[in-house]
Design an enzyme around this catalytic site. Sequence first.
Site, mmCIF file in Angstrom:
data_model
loop_
_atom_site.group_PDB
_atom_site.id
_atom_site.type_symbol
_atom_site.label_atom_id
_atom_site.label_comp_id
_atom_site.label_asym_id
_atom_site.label_seq_id
_atom_site.Cartn_x
_atom_site.Cartn_y
_atom_site.Cartn_z
ATOM 1 N N ARG A 265 0.870 -1.188 0.000
ATOM 2 C CA ARG A 265 0.000 0.000 0.000
ATOM 3 C C ARG A 265 0.900 1.229 0.000
ATOM 4 N NH1 ARG A 265 -0.993 2.599 4.571
ATOM 5 N NH2 ARG A 265 -0.888 0.771 5.915
ATOM 6 N N HIS A 269 -2.995 4.480 5.238
ATOM 7 C CA HIS A 269 -4.135 3.575 5.420
ATOM 8 C C HIS A 269 -5.424 4.240 4.953
ATOM 9 C CE1 HIS A 269 -6.605 0.457 7.208
ATOM 10 N NE2 HIS A 269 -7.265 1.383 7.889
ATOM 11 N N TYR A 278 5.041 4.948 11.175
ATOM 12 C CA TYR A 278 5.369 3.528 11.345
ATOM 13 C C TYR A 278 6.131 2.913 10.165
ATOM 14 C CZ TYR A 278 0.946 3.157 8.707
ATOM 15 O OH TYR A 278 -0.062 3.305 7.777
#
Length: 367
Positions: A265, A269, A278
């Site tokens: 991805r 998100h 992260y």
Amino acid sequence: MSVAARPPGAEHLLPSPVPVRFVAADGTAAEPPAGYPAPADGRLVEAYRRMVLGRRFDAQATALTRQGRLAVYPSSRGQDACQIGGVLALRADDWLFPTYRDSMALVARGLDPVEVLTLLRGSWHCGYNPAAVRVAPQCTPLATQTVHAVGLADALRRKGGDGVVMAFVGDGGTSEGDFHEALNYAAVLRAPVVFFVQNNKYAISVPLAKQTAAPALAYKGIGYGIRSEQVDGNDLVAVLAVLDAAVANARAGGGPFLVEAHTYRMDAHTNADDAARYRTAEEVERWEAADPIARLEAHLRGRGLLGDEDVVAAGEAAEEFAGRVRERMNADPVTDPLELFDHVFAEPTPQLREQRDLLASELSSEE
């Protein structure tokens, strides 16, 4: 020997030790994998067009979120080969059970893009008629759609047809109990369902290594007696070849099949996420170099199946499509706040009627 012709036994459940790949990251042909026929050239060219259009749609939906036209949008940029490959492996009368991240796949399936975005706009319904388009409603709860997919697949089998169901799920969804219940349910019933795991390496901010100790998510099917495979999810040719085999197996009565696609991805998100907290920019750059559209374009150009005029035409068609979506989405929707109370109960309760009357009174006082 073709995949569908493998003899029975535990060994035939095992996925390839490394992900199946037809095309290297630079677009050159890789060593052809045994047992998976290459998709026809025409399908690959069509897949390229749909990937370009899907990527542009994805970017437009992201922009609409920033403009306040959507409440939220989960981008699938980087997972384009999975999105398009999954759809192209199905017939029009097969069923697709998507996740919240699969809007690109729904557009590639031929659904009205505004109807696809209706749920993400904040509407109380999914925007399209699932029975008419053979696409279940997009869902936010993880993996719940996998159990529903098995139920519908079993119903198709009992009715005597040869329809197949494909259930999309993310790597995070494989950690949910519903996913494991669905695998067991499907295997016992020999339901014609394909579980397509798009492993994009993160369940929101949780990396795969903190989700599972399995060598690959494809191995999760073995314990349930399900044939499994892993594939390079950024290689459209490989994704389509493996899914073709999985769908053919299910359609022929071979039972469920689990396919794990290794992909990434590229964006956050959702628009509410800060992915920089992260993962590193260097990691994203490495995956940007493995972009599935660039890989397929280089492959098709190298084989003389795609030229400059084709690339320009695909880009122009995508821009026109995005423009139509933007124009339609910029129109304010006509809403009725009192719809909040519709379809809550078959027969409204006294409390619900009281709440509805209260809101109606407040709305009247503002006119």
